[in-house]
Design a protein around this motif. Structure first.
Motif, PDB file in Angstrom:
ATOM      1  N   THR A  30      12.734 -53.141  64.700  1.00  0.00           N
ATOM      2  CA  THR A  30      12.449 -51.703  64.708  1.00  0.00           C
ATOM      3  C   THR A  30      13.750 -50.959  64.459  1.00  0.00           C
ATOM      4  O   THR A  30      14.690 -51.067  65.254  1.00  0.00           O
ATOM      5  CB  THR A  30      11.843 -51.255  66.046  1.00  0.00           C
ATOM      6  OG1 THR A  30      10.623 -51.977  66.273  1.00  0.00           O
ATOM      7  CG2 THR A  30      11.542 -49.761  66.031  1.00  0.00           C
ATOM      8  N   LEU A  31      13.816 -50.227  63.343  1.00  0.00           N
ATOM      9  CA  LEU A  31      14.996 -49.453  62.991  1.00  0.00           C
ATOM     10  C   LEU A  31      14.766 -47.990  63.330  1.00  0.00           C
ATOM     11  O   LEU A  31      13.686 -47.435  63.092  1.00  0.00           O
ATOM     12  CB  LEU A  31      15.305 -49.585  61.496  1.00  0.00           C
ATOM     13  CG  LEU A  31      15.912 -50.920  61.053  1.00  0.00           C
ATOM     14  CD1 LEU A  31      15.914 -51.011  59.542  1.00  0.00           C
ATOM     15  CD2 LEU A  31      17.324 -51.061  61.588  1.00  0.00           C
ATOM     16  N   SER A  32      15.789 -47.346  63.894  1.00  0.00           N
ATOM     17  CA  SER A  32      15.688 -45.945  64.295  1.00  0.00           C
ATOM     18  C   SER A  32      16.627 -45.096  63.460  1.00  0.00           C
ATOM     19  O   SER A  32      17.702 -45.547  63.043  1.00  0.00           O
ATOM     20  CB  SER A  32      16.044 -45.799  65.785  1.00  0.00           C
ATOM     21  OG  SER A  32      16.243 -44.449  66.124  1.00  0.00           O
ATOM     22  N   ASN A  33      16.218 -43.830  63.227  1.00  0.00           N
ATOM     23  CA  ASN A  33      17.108 -42.902  62.527  1.00  0.00           C
ATOM     24  C   ASN A  33      18.221 -42.405  63.435  1.00  0.00           C
ATOM     25  O   ASN A  33      19.032 -41.581  63.030  1.00  0.00           O
ATOM     26  CB  ASN A  33      16.320 -41.720  61.956  1.00  0.00           C
ATOM     27  CG  ASN A  33      15.740 -40.824  63.034  1.00  0.00           C
ATOM     28  OD1 ASN A  33      15.552 -41.252  64.178  1.00  0.00           O
ATOM     29  ND2 ASN A  33      15.454 -39.593  62.688  1.00  0.00           N
ATOM     30  N   ALA A  34      18.273 -42.912  64.683  1.00  0.00           N
ATOM     31  CA  ALA A  34      19.378 -42.600  65.593  1.00  0.00           C
ATOM     32  C   ALA A  34      20.492 -43.637  65.502  1.00  0.00           C
ATOM     33  O   ALA A  34      21.416 -43.628  66.305  1.00  0.00           O
ATOM     34  CB  ALA A  34      18.868 -42.510  67.029  1.00  0.00           C
ATOM     35  N   GLY A  35      20.410 -44.576  64.517  1.00  0.00           N
ATOM     36  CA  GLY A  35      21.450 -45.582  64.366  1.00  0.00           C
ATOM     37  C   GLY A  35      21.299 -46.743  65.323  1.00  0.00           C
ATOM     38  O   GLY A  35      22.301 -47.301  65.772  1.00  0.00           O
ATOM     39  N   LEU A  36      20.052 -47.123  65.639  1.00  0.00           N
ATOM     40  CA  LEU A  36      19.781 -48.230  66.557  1.00  0.00           C
ATOM     41  C   LEU A  36      18.816 -49.202  65.897  1.00  0.00           C
ATOM     42  O   LEU A  36      18.027 -48.829  65.022  1.00  0.00           O
ATOM     43  CB  LEU A  36      19.172 -47.713  67.869  1.00  0.00           C
ATOM     44  CG  LEU A  36      19.984 -46.693  68.656  1.00  0.00           C
ATOM     45  CD1 LEU A  36      19.149 -46.140  69.799  1.00  0.00           C
ATOM     46  CD2 LEU A  36      21.263 -47.319  69.189  1.00  0.00           C
ATOM     47  N   VAL A  37      18.870 -50.467  66.336  1.00  0.00           N
ATOM     48  CA  VAL A  37      17.913 -51.469  65.892  1.00  0.00           C
ATOM     49  C   VAL A  37      17.440 -52.245  67.110  1.00  0.00           C
ATOM     50  O   VAL A  37      18.241 -52.675  67.946  1.00  0.00           O
ATOM     51  CB  VAL A  37      18.526 -52.418  64.832  1.00  0.00           C
ATOM     52  CG1 VAL A  37      19.754 -53.138  65.364  1.00  0.00           C
ATOM     53  CG2 VAL A  37      17.477 -53.424  64.354  1.00  0.00           C
ATOM     54  N   GLN A  38      16.125 -52.416  67.231  1.00  0.00           N
ATOM     55  CA  GLN A  38      15.534 -53.254  68.270  1.00  0.00           C
ATOM     56  C   GLN A  38      15.048 -54.532  67.602  1.00  0.00           C
ATOM     57  O   GLN A  38      14.169 -54.494  66.741  1.00  0.00           O
ATOM     58  CB  GLN A  38      14.378 -52.536  68.962  1.00  0.00           C
ATOM     59  CG  GLN A  38      13.716 -53.379  70.054  1.00  0.00           C
ATOM     60  CD  GLN A  38      12.682 -52.604  70.839  1.00  0.00           C
ATOM     61  OE1 GLN A  38      12.766 -51.388  70.961  1.00  0.00           O
ATOM     62  NE2 GLN A  38      11.693 -53.303  71.365  1.00  0.00           N
ATOM     63  N   THR A 204      20.636 -52.596  69.764  1.00  0.00           N
ATOM     64  CA  THR A 204      22.055 -52.470  69.459  1.00  0.00           C
ATOM     65  C   THR A 204      22.260 -51.411  68.377  1.00  0.00           C
ATOM     66  O   THR A 204      21.294 -50.920  67.784  1.00  0.00           O
ATOM     67  CB  THR A 204      22.631 -53.819  68.974  1.00  0.00           C
ATOM     68  OG1 THR A 204      21.949 -54.218  67.784  1.00  0.00           O
ATOM     69  CG2 THR A 204      22.471 -54.886  70.038  1.00  0.00           C
ATOM     70  N   GLY A 205      23.511 -51.081  68.146  1.00  0.00           N
ATOM     71  CA  GLY A 205      23.826 -50.151  67.067  1.00  0.00           C
ATOM     72  C   GLY A 205      23.600 -50.796  65.713  1.00  0.00           C
ATOM     73  O   GLY A 205      23.763 -52.000  65.540  1.00  0.00           O
ATOM     74  N   ALA A 206      23.194 -49.983  64.738  1.00  0.00           N
ATOM     75  CA  ALA A 206      22.921 -50.477  63.395  1.00  0.00           C
ATOM     76  C   ALA A 206      22.968 -49.311  62.426  1.00  0.00           C
ATOM     77  O   ALA A 206      22.835 -48.148  62.835  1.00  0.00           O
ATOM     78  CB  ALA A 206      21.545 -51.156  63.343  1.00  0.00           C
ATOM     79  N   PRO A 207      23.150 -49.587  61.133  1.00  0.00           N
ATOM     80  CA  PRO A 207      23.029 -48.485  60.163  1.00  0.00           C
ATOM     81  C   PRO A 207      21.631 -47.877  60.260  1.00  0.00           C
ATOM     82  O   PRO A 207      20.627 -48.600  60.297  1.00  0.00           O
ATOM     83  CB  PRO A 207      23.248 -49.177  58.813  1.00  0.00           C
ATOM     84  CG  PRO A 207      23.985 -50.429  59.126  1.00  0.00           C
ATOM     85  CD  PRO A 207      23.494 -50.855  60.477  1.00  0.00           C
ATOM     86  N   LEU A 208      21.543 -46.571  60.331  1.00  0.00           N
ATOM     87  CA  LEU A 208      20.237 -45.927  60.443  1.00  0.00           C
ATOM     88  C   LEU A 208      19.464 -46.085  59.132  1.00  0.00           C
ATOM     89  O   LEU A 208      20.042 -46.166  58.053  1.00  0.00           O
ATOM     90  CB  LEU A 208      20.387 -44.453  60.814  1.00  0.00           C
ATOM     91  CG  LEU A 208      21.262 -43.541  59.947  1.00  0.00           C
ATOM     92  CD1 LEU A 208      20.501 -42.982  58.757  1.00  0.00           C
ATOM     93  CD2 LEU A 208      21.795 -42.402  60.795  1.00  0.00           C
ATOM     94  N   TRP A 209      18.144 -46.170  59.260  1.00  0.00           N
ATOM     95  CA  TRP A 209      17.316 -46.232  58.047  1.00  0.00           C
ATOM     96  C   TRP A 209      17.244 -44.833  57.444  1.00  0.00           C
ATOM     97  O   TRP A 209      17.248 -43.836  58.146  1.00  0.00           O
ATOM     98  CB  TRP A 209      15.934 -46.785  58.367  1.00  0.00           C
ATOM     99  CG  TRP A 209      15.001 -45.853  59.105  1.00  0.00           C
ATOM    100  CD1 TRP A 209      14.968 -45.638  60.443  1.00  0.00           C
ATOM    101  CD2 TRP A 209      13.983 -45.040  58.537  1.00  0.00           C
ATOM    102  NE1 TRP A 209      13.995 -44.728  60.766  1.00  0.00           N
ATOM    103  CE2 TRP A 209      13.362 -44.339  59.609  1.00  0.00           C
ATOM    104  CE3 TRP A 209      13.511 -44.813  57.243  1.00  0.00           C
ATOM    105  CZ2 TRP A 209      12.305 -43.455  59.423  1.00  0.00           C
ATOM    106  CZ3 TRP A 209      12.461 -43.932  57.053  1.00  0.00           C
ATOM    107  CH2 TRP A 209      11.873 -43.265  58.134  1.00  0.00           C
ATOM    108  N   LYS A 210      17.234 -44.764  56.119  1.00  0.00           N
ATOM    109  CA  LYS A 210      17.353 -43.480  55.432  1.00  0.00           C
ATOM    110  C   LYS A 210      16.118 -43.251  54.573  1.00  0.00           C
ATOM    111  O   LYS A 210      15.906 -43.980  53.594  1.00  0.00           O
ATOM    112  CB  LYS A 210      18.622 -43.459  54.588  1.00  0.00           C
ATOM    113  CG  LYS A 210      19.897 -43.630  55.417  1.00  0.00           C
ATOM    114  CD  LYS A 210      21.118 -43.779  54.554  1.00  0.00           C
ATOM    115  CE  LYS A 210      21.243 -45.154  53.954  1.00  0.00           C
ATOM    116  NZ  LYS A 210      21.551 -46.186  54.943  1.00  0.00           N
TER     117      LYS A 210
END
Length: 667
Positions: A30-38, A204-210
């Motif tokens: 699960t990618l978030s536009n807040a710069g997170l990945v689950q 964790t932190g991750a590049p946000l999806w755009k």
């Protein structure tokens, strides 16, 4: 002798690599536009097995903060991973350092003084050096110093097994430190008696999806086609093979905390207490008494072309291919788009995946954001007719009909659109439509209020912005955004208010027209009847006043009457306070007349006083018959000065009575 040079008994780290450990595959992301990945992992786990996985060092804090484990048949014993600074912790307390592993001589010299067995001899290691025939080792034995020559394959064995084990762990840590950007994490489980399904998730932190949008718009009012594509990057260090991928748009509160970094609390130092050392001052004898202090001084006071509404235009062919629809779910300001099929993205790859295909009500229009602009913006109004929030993104806008069909028209920024909301999207500037703006303002009195010696004039200020528009034959809707004016009330139709200010909408019919935007602002100004700096005019004495210098500062003096007359002339007939103001103006006119009379009388008195002075001087300079004539003239001048003074007093008092009457009207 054995055929290995044994420097450590073990090169593994049992605490981190148990015999039964499994790495579970990634099942969902699960990618978030807040710069997170689950990332969710899962699989079947044997009863005695533990779970291992690798994570970048920069993500370990988040792993420790967010890890959630699902295990219906076992219990969690804990999580283990190497220390953040592998080398420092592994070599803490050892007699050697990482640099000592550079070669065998350096390693043996770092172990000098420790008991070893080498070449069939036992003793404490004294030194080691390379020789032509092999490695020469010096041992200290009970009988003395013994030199042992070791050839390739001979061993040196530490007598202290615990030290050997620690050196083995240090060697393993040194190898692991060469890949210091990752750590292996072990989750220890217990209590299970049979294989079962186990899973865990970390955030964790991750590049946000755009999101990126493709928007196809009608020529006038109709239906727009909105397609959403998501740019997704896998920077987790693990391949995502056939995972369930969800894209979340929301605003979660997300923090970082240094859970992996050792933190030592600074404590205040406490000195060791010793007996107090007595201090003794030597007696230097008696001294004179000090003088008394001087008396204190008294304290001082602090000083493209204009579009036209389509007329029975035939529908254009669909320019876009259909996209697979993602499943959307909303909750508490959060919307998640789950892609319909499994997704594979290898570690380090970037993918662009479709997630939305919607048809929305749309209207083409012109949009004015800056009144100083020469041309308006080409824009489209979209309304979210769906039941899910559309996330922020940039839309590439294409035409759907006529000469625009399939043509790229520009880019537009979409801010998050909740269900039922609408947005204006500007994508170009229309150079065929001309704009010109002008501003004006006026102010008029609307009421009068009073306080002693002051007329308070209530005013109404009217401010106007006129916008001339020439659409050059274009027909359609024009939207104008105007900034708010604090304290002013708009006197035009306001269609909406927001961060953009005040929004007005008008229809253009092809010909030039002028739009007027008026604001009204209430104000007040004061018109004093006299200068309060002189004091109360009733108490003034003309003999103590330089009338020539202060005439304008008195009631009835120049300018004050003219100011009040101007206010009276501008007041509407039924304005509050107008009748009282008319009386004040009449009283001030009478005060003006009496002040002018008093001014003339005072001037006459000044002339009489001057004549009296000359007569007095003449009487003192004459003798005989001339002296008698001079005295007669002196008496006449004295009488004339007395009469002039009395006339000035009377005229001044008459003026003061008129002033009293005027002030009584102001309260």
């Amino acid at each position: 002798m054995r055929r290995a040079l044994l420097l450590a008994t073990c090169l593994t780290w049992p605490a981190l690599a148990p015999a039964a450990a499994e790495e579970l595959p990634v099942r969902a992301v699960t990618l978030s536009n807040a710069g997170l990945v689950q990332i969710e992992r899962g699989g079947t786990l044997a009863p005695e097995a533990s779970i291992t996985f690798r994570a970048p060092v920069e993500d370990i804090d988040d792993v420790l903060k967010t890890l959630v484990l699902r295990d219906a048949g076992g219990t969690v014993e804990g999580l283990r991973l190497p220390a953040q600074d592998l080398e420092t912790e592994a070599f803490r307390g050892l007699p050697l350092r990482p640099a000592d592993f550079e070669n065998r001589v350096a390693l043996l010299r770092a172990l000098r003084g420790h008991p070893v067995e080498a070449g069939g001899a036992a003793g404490r290691l004294a030194d080691a050096e390379e020789a032509e025939a092999g490695l020469r080792v010096s041992l200290i034995t009970p009988q003395g110093l013994r030199l042992v020559l070791l050839r390739e394959g001979d061993q040196v064995q530490l007598a202290d097994a615990a030290l050997a084990a620690r050196i083995a762990r240090a060697a393993a840590a040194l190898a692991a430190a060469r890949t210091a950007d990752e750590r292996q994490v072990e989750i220890r489980l217990g209590g299970a008696t049979a294989p079962r399904e186990v899973g865990f998730a970390t955030v964790t932190g991750a590049p946000l999806w755009k999101p990126s949008w493709r928007l196809v718009i009608p020529a006038g009012e109709g239906e727009a086609r909105l397609q959403g594509w998501a740019v997704v990057e896998n920077r987790s260090g693990t391949d995502w093979e056939g995972v369930r991928l969800s894209l979340v748009s929301g605003n979660p509160a997300a923090y970082r905390q240094a859970l992996y970094t050792p933190i030592r609390v600074t404590r205040p130092g406490q000195p060791v207490r010793a007996a107090d050392q007595p201090r003794v001052e030597a007696d230097a004898g008696a001294r004179p008494a000090p003088p008394p202090p001087a008396p204190m001084a008294a304290a001082m006071a602090p000083a493209p072309r204009a579009f036209r509404m389509a007329e029975a235009a035939p529908p254009a062919a669909e320019p876009l291919a259909d996209l697979p629809a993602a499943t959307a779910a909303s909750a508490a300001g959060r919307v998640a788009f789950t892609l319909p099929g499994p997704v594979t993205i290898r570690g380090g790859e970037t993918a662009n995946l479709p997630f939305l295909d919607a048809r929305l009500p749309a209207e083409r229009l012109w949009w004015v954001q800056d009144l100083a602009a020469r041309n308006p913006l080409n824009a489209v109004r979209l309304r979210n007719a769906g039941d899910r929030t559309l996330p922020d993104g940039l839309a590439a806008v294409f035409g759907a009909e006529g000469a625009e069909a399939g043509a790229y028209l520009g880019d537009a920024e979409i801010r998050a659109v909740a269900p039922g909301d609408q947005r204006l999207l500007a994508f170009a500037r229309d150079r065929d439509v001309q704009l010109s703006a002008a501003s004006s303002s006026s102010e008029r009195p609307v009421k009068a209020e009073f306080r002693r010696g002051v007329v308070v004039v209530g005013t109404l200020r009217q401010e106007e912005v006129a916008l001339a528009v020439d659409p050059r034959g274009g027909k359609g809707r024009l939207v104008v955004d105007l900034p708010r004016r604090p304290g002013a009330t708009p006197r035009f139709a306001v269609a909406a208010e927001g961060d953009f200010g005040l929004r007005h909408e008008a229809m253009l019919e092809g010909g030039p027209q002028t739009l007027r935007f008026g604001f009204e602002r209430e104000g007040r100004r004061e018109a004093p009847l006299f200068d309060a700096g002189l004091g109360d005019p009733i108490l003034l004495r003309w003999r103590e006043l330089d009338l020539e210098q202060n005439l304008r500062r008195l009631p009835g003096g120049p300018d004050s009457l003219e100011t009040l007359r101007g206010v009276l002339e501008g007041l509407p007939a039924a304005a509050p306070g107008r009748e009282t103001l008319a009386g004040i103006v009449g009283g001030m006119a009478e005060a003006r007349r009496l002040l002018e009379a008093a001014h003339g009388a005072i001037r006459s008195y000044a002339a009489a006083e001057a004549a009296l002075g000359r007569a007095r001087a003449a009487a003192e300079d004459r003798t005989g018959a001339e002296r008698e004539e001079a005295r007669r003239r002196l008496n006449q001048a004295s009488l004339a000065a007395e009469r002039a003074g009395g006339a000035a007093d009377a005229a001044w008092e008459a003026w003061q009575r008129a002033v009293v009457a005027v002030l009584a009207r102001t309260g």
